[in-house]
Write a protein that holds these residues in place. Structure first.
Motif, PDB file in Angstrom:
ATOM      1  N   PRO A   1       0.838  -1.207   0.000  1.00  0.00           N
ATOM      2  CA  PRO A   1       0.000   0.000   0.000  1.00  0.00           C
ATOM      3  C   PRO A   1       0.869   1.252   0.000  1.00  0.00           C
ATOM      4  CG  PRO A   1      -0.711  -1.535   1.700  1.00  0.00           C
ATOM      5  CD  PRO A   1       0.561  -2.063   1.126  1.00  0.00           C
ATOM      6  N   THR A   2       0.387   2.263  -0.675  1.00  0.00           N
ATOM      7  CA  THR A   2       1.183   3.486  -0.799  1.00  0.00           C
ATOM      8  C   THR A   2       1.340   4.203   0.523  1.00  0.00           C
ATOM      9  OG1 THR A   2      -0.811   4.695  -1.437  1.00  0.00           O
ATOM     10  CG2 THR A   2       0.594   3.852  -3.206  1.00  0.00           C
ATOM     11  N   GLY A   3       0.465   3.979   1.462  1.00  0.00           N
ATOM     12  CA  GLY A   3       0.545   4.651   2.748  1.00  0.00           C
ATOM     13  C   GLY A   3       1.688   4.166   3.610  1.00  0.00           C
ATOM     14  N   GLU A   4       2.209   2.972   3.329  1.00  0.00           N
ATOM     15  CA  GLU A   4       3.286   2.442   4.158  1.00  0.00           C
ATOM     16  C   GLU A   4       4.568   3.245   3.982  1.00  0.00           C
ATOM     17  OE1 GLU A   4       3.910  -1.703   3.613  1.00  0.00           O
ATOM     18  OE2 GLU A   4       1.927  -2.227   4.326  1.00  0.00           O
ATOM     19  N   GLY A   5       4.805   3.726   2.787  1.00  0.00           N
ATOM     20  CA  GLY A   5       5.951   4.579   2.531  1.00  0.00           C
ATOM     21  C   GLY A   5       7.278   3.929   2.845  1.00  0.00           C
ATOM     22  N   VAL A   6       8.107   4.647   3.571  1.00  0.00           N
ATOM     23  CA  VAL A   6       9.474   4.247   3.843  1.00  0.00           C
ATOM     24  C   VAL A   6       9.533   3.020   4.744  1.00  0.00           C
ATOM     25  CG1 VAL A   6      11.622   5.001   4.906  1.00  0.00           C
ATOM     26  CG2 VAL A   6      10.294   6.576   3.525  1.00  0.00           C
ATOM     27  N   VAL A   7       8.627   2.930   5.696  1.00  0.00           N
ATOM     28  CA  VAL A   7       8.647   1.790   6.615  1.00  0.00           C
ATOM     29  C   VAL A   7       8.442   0.493   5.842  1.00  0.00           C
ATOM     30  CG1 VAL A   7       7.532   0.751   8.613  1.00  0.00           C
ATOM     31  CG2 VAL A   7       7.830   3.222   8.514  1.00  0.00           C
ATOM     32  N   GLY A   8       7.552   0.490   4.869  1.00  0.00           N
ATOM     33  CA  GLY A   8       7.337  -0.689   4.034  1.00  0.00           C
ATOM     34  C   GLY A   8       8.574  -1.065   3.252  1.00  0.00           C
ATOM     35  N   ILE A   9       9.262  -0.077   2.740  1.00  0.00           N
ATOM     36  CA  ILE A   9      10.497  -0.322   1.986  1.00  0.00           C
ATOM     37  C   ILE A   9      11.544  -0.951   2.898  1.00  0.00           C
ATOM     38  CG2 ILE A   9      12.423   0.787   0.778  1.00  0.00           C
ATOM     39  CD1 ILE A   9      10.379   2.884  -0.199  1.00  0.00           C
ATOM     40  N   ILE A  10      11.690  -0.411   4.087  1.00  0.00           N
ATOM     41  CA  ILE A  10      12.671  -0.928   5.035  1.00  0.00           C
ATOM     42  C   ILE A  10      12.329  -2.362   5.428  1.00  0.00           C
ATOM     43  CG2 ILE A  10      13.681  -0.637   7.326  1.00  0.00           C
ATOM     44  CD1 ILE A  10      14.533   1.486   5.279  1.00  0.00           C
ATOM     45  N   VAL A  11      11.055  -2.624   5.673  1.00  0.00           N
ATOM     46  CA  VAL A  11      10.644  -3.983   6.037  1.00  0.00           C
ATOM     47  C   VAL A  11      10.962  -4.946   4.898  1.00  0.00           C
ATOM     48  CG1 VAL A  11       8.632  -5.434   6.523  1.00  0.00           C
ATOM     49  CG2 VAL A  11       8.906  -3.257   7.703  1.00  0.00           C
ATOM     50  N   LEU A  12      10.707  -4.536   3.668  1.00  0.00           N
ATOM     51  CA  LEU A  12      11.019  -5.396   2.529  1.00  0.00           C
ATOM     52  C   LEU A  12      12.522  -5.651   2.422  1.00  0.00           C
ATOM     53  CD1 LEU A  12       8.546  -4.125  -0.193  1.00  0.00           C
ATOM     54  CD2 LEU A  12       8.529  -6.320   0.957  1.00  0.00           C
ATOM     55  N   PHE A  13      13.328  -4.621   2.643  1.00  0.00           N
ATOM     56  CA  PHE A  13      14.779  -4.798   2.630  1.00  0.00           C
ATOM     57  C   PHE A  13      15.191  -5.808   3.703  1.00  0.00           C
ATOM     58  CE2 PHE A  13      15.431  -0.558   0.508  1.00  0.00           C
ATOM     59  CZ  PHE A  13      16.107  -1.061  -0.583  1.00  0.00           C
ATOM     60  N   LEU A  14      14.644  -5.649   4.892  1.00  0.00           N
ATOM     61  CA  LEU A  14      15.007  -6.551   5.975  1.00  0.00           C
ATOM     62  C   LEU A  14      14.577  -7.983   5.678  1.00  0.00           C
ATOM     63  CD1 LEU A  14      14.312  -4.324   9.093  1.00  0.00           C
ATOM     64  CD2 LEU A  14      16.503  -4.973   8.127  1.00  0.00           C
ATOM     65  N   LEU A  15      13.410  -8.162   5.060  1.00  0.00           N
ATOM     66  CA  LEU A  15      12.975  -9.505   4.683  1.00  0.00           C
ATOM     67  C   LEU A  15      13.950 -10.140   3.698  1.00  0.00           C
ATOM     68  CD1 LEU A  15       9.106  -9.147   4.342  1.00  0.00           C
ATOM     69  CD2 LEU A  15      10.365 -10.460   6.043  1.00  0.00           C
ATOM     70  N   VAL A  16      14.394  -9.361   2.734  1.00  0.00           N
ATOM     71  CA  VAL A  16      15.365  -9.878   1.768  1.00  0.00           C
ATOM     72  C   VAL A  16      16.665 -10.239   2.475  1.00  0.00           C
ATOM     73  CG1 VAL A  16      16.795  -9.256  -0.214  1.00  0.00           C
ATOM     74  CG2 VAL A  16      14.361  -8.729  -0.225  1.00  0.00           C
ATOM     75  N   PHE A  17      17.092  -9.406   3.420  1.00  0.00           N
ATOM     76  CA  PHE A  17      18.318  -9.685   4.159  1.00  0.00           C
ATOM     77  C   PHE A  17      18.182 -10.963   4.974  1.00  0.00           C
ATOM     78  CE2 PHE A  17      19.065  -4.861   4.364  1.00  0.00           C
ATOM     79  CZ  PHE A  17      19.513  -4.865   3.069  1.00  0.00           C
ATOM     80  N   ILE A  18      17.048 -11.136   5.611  1.00  0.00           N
ATOM     81  CA  ILE A  18      16.831 -12.332   6.419  1.00  0.00           C
ATOM     82  C   ILE A  18      16.830 -13.571   5.539  1.00  0.00           C
ATOM     83  CG2 ILE A  18      15.101 -13.531   7.834  1.00  0.00           C
ATOM     84  CD1 ILE A  18      14.449 -10.739   9.036  1.00  0.00           C
ATOM     85  N   ILE A  19      16.178 -13.487   4.392  1.00  0.00           N
ATOM     86  CA  ILE A  19      16.137 -14.633   3.471  1.00  0.00           C
ATOM     87  C   ILE A  19      17.532 -14.980   2.970  1.00  0.00           C
ATOM     88  CG2 ILE A  19      15.335 -15.394   1.194  1.00  0.00           C
ATOM     89  CD1 ILE A  19      12.719 -13.859   1.820  1.00  0.00           C
ATOM     90  N   THR A  20      18.318 -13.977   2.613  1.00  0.00           N
ATOM     91  CA  THR A  20      19.670 -14.265   2.128  1.00  0.00           C
ATOM     92  C   THR A  20      20.551 -14.815   3.251  1.00  0.00           C
ATOM     93  OG1 THR A  20      20.320 -11.953   2.450  1.00  0.00           O
ATOM     94  CG2 THR A  20      19.617 -12.611   0.230  1.00  0.00           C
ATOM     95  N   ASP A  21      20.319 -14.390   4.495  1.00  0.00           N
ATOM     96  CA  ASP A  21      21.051 -14.974   5.620  1.00  0.00           C
ATOM     97  C   ASP A  21      20.650 -16.429   5.831  1.00  0.00           C
ATOM     98  OD1 ASP A  21      22.570 -12.796   6.163  1.00  0.00           O
ATOM     99  OD2 ASP A  21      21.589 -12.250   8.044  1.00  0.00           O
ATOM    100  N   MET A  22      19.371 -16.725   5.691  1.00  0.00           N
ATOM    101  CA  MET A  22      18.897 -18.095   5.867  1.00  0.00           C
ATOM    102  C   MET A  22      19.436 -19.018   4.778  1.00  0.00           C
ATOM    103  SD  MET A  22      14.990 -17.426   7.079  1.00  0.00           S
ATOM    104  CE  MET A  22      14.537 -19.137   7.004  1.00  0.00           C
ATOM    105  N   LEU A  23      19.635 -18.479   3.579  1.00  0.00           N
ATOM    106  CA  LEU A  23      20.157 -19.266   2.466  1.00  0.00           C
ATOM    107  C   LEU A  23      21.677 -19.311   2.445  1.00  0.00           C
ATOM    108  CD1 LEU A  23      17.735 -18.077  -0.343  1.00  0.00           C
ATOM    109  CD2 LEU A  23      17.692 -20.242   0.903  1.00  0.00           C
ATOM    110  N   CYS A  24      22.301 -18.786   3.477  1.00  0.00           N
ATOM    111  CA  CYS A  24      23.764 -18.775   3.634  1.00  0.00           C
ATOM    112  C   CYS A  24      24.467 -17.936   2.576  1.00  0.00           C
ATOM    113  CB  CYS A  24      24.325 -20.202   3.636  1.00  0.00           C
ATOM    114  SG  CYS A  24      23.600 -21.276   4.863  1.00  0.00           S
ATOM    115  N   ALA A  25      23.743 -17.054   1.925  1.00  0.00           N
ATOM    116  CA  ALA A  25      24.374 -16.184   0.939  1.00  0.00           C
ATOM    117  C   ALA A  25      25.148 -15.065   1.630  1.00  0.00           C
ATOM    118  CB  ALA A  25      23.327 -15.600   0.001  1.00  0.00           C
TER     119      ALA A  25
END
Length: 133
Positions: A98-122
């Motif tokens: 949603p457009t209302g999430e703004g920056v917080v949504g972007i940060i959460v998505l970045f963190l999700l990607v980071f967590i996934i790459t950590d879980m995959l040992c990348a």
């Protein structure tokens, strides 16, 4: 004249040996057709990656990353290391947010990607996340 012939024989022997080595160790080049779809897909991946890097330049994003203890360089490096499939998933999640999430949504998505790459040992950014291997 004999001196020239003697040098010519030695020279031709050296050239024959060099030619034999060159043909023995040469690698064949393979060329193939590049489809328009592949070219467009690669351009889209580059565009998506650049859009994510441009988001990092926003002041709100910088402040939130600093607050979370993640450096911009680490985020930029991870964006560069994303596979095209991961990048497409990330862009899709970003588009569906949603457009209302703004920056917080972007940060959460970045963190999700980071967590996934950590879980995959990348990567190993977060010490509290263990590899699934």
């Amino acid at each position: 004249m004999n001196g020239i012939r003697r040098y010519a024989k030695q020279f031709s022997l050296v050239m024959a040996i060099l030619m034999a080595f060159a043909t023995t160790f040469s690698v064949s080049a393979h060329a193939g057709m590049v489809g328009t779809g592949e070219l467009i897909q690669q351009q889209q991946v580059n565009l998506d990656r650049q859009q994510l890097l441009d988001m990092l330049e926003q002041q709100e994003v910088k402040e939130k990353l600093t607050e979370l203890g993640v450096s911009e360089d680490q985020v930029a490096e991870r964006i560069q290391n994303l596979t095209p499939a991961e990048l497409a998933d990330f862009e899709q999640q970003l588009a569906e947010a949603p457009t209302g999430e703004g920056v917080v949504g972007i940060i959460v998505l970045f963190l999700l990607v980071f967590i996934i790459t950590d879980m995959l040992c990348a990567t190993n950014l977060f010490s509290f996340i263990n590899c699934i291997r």
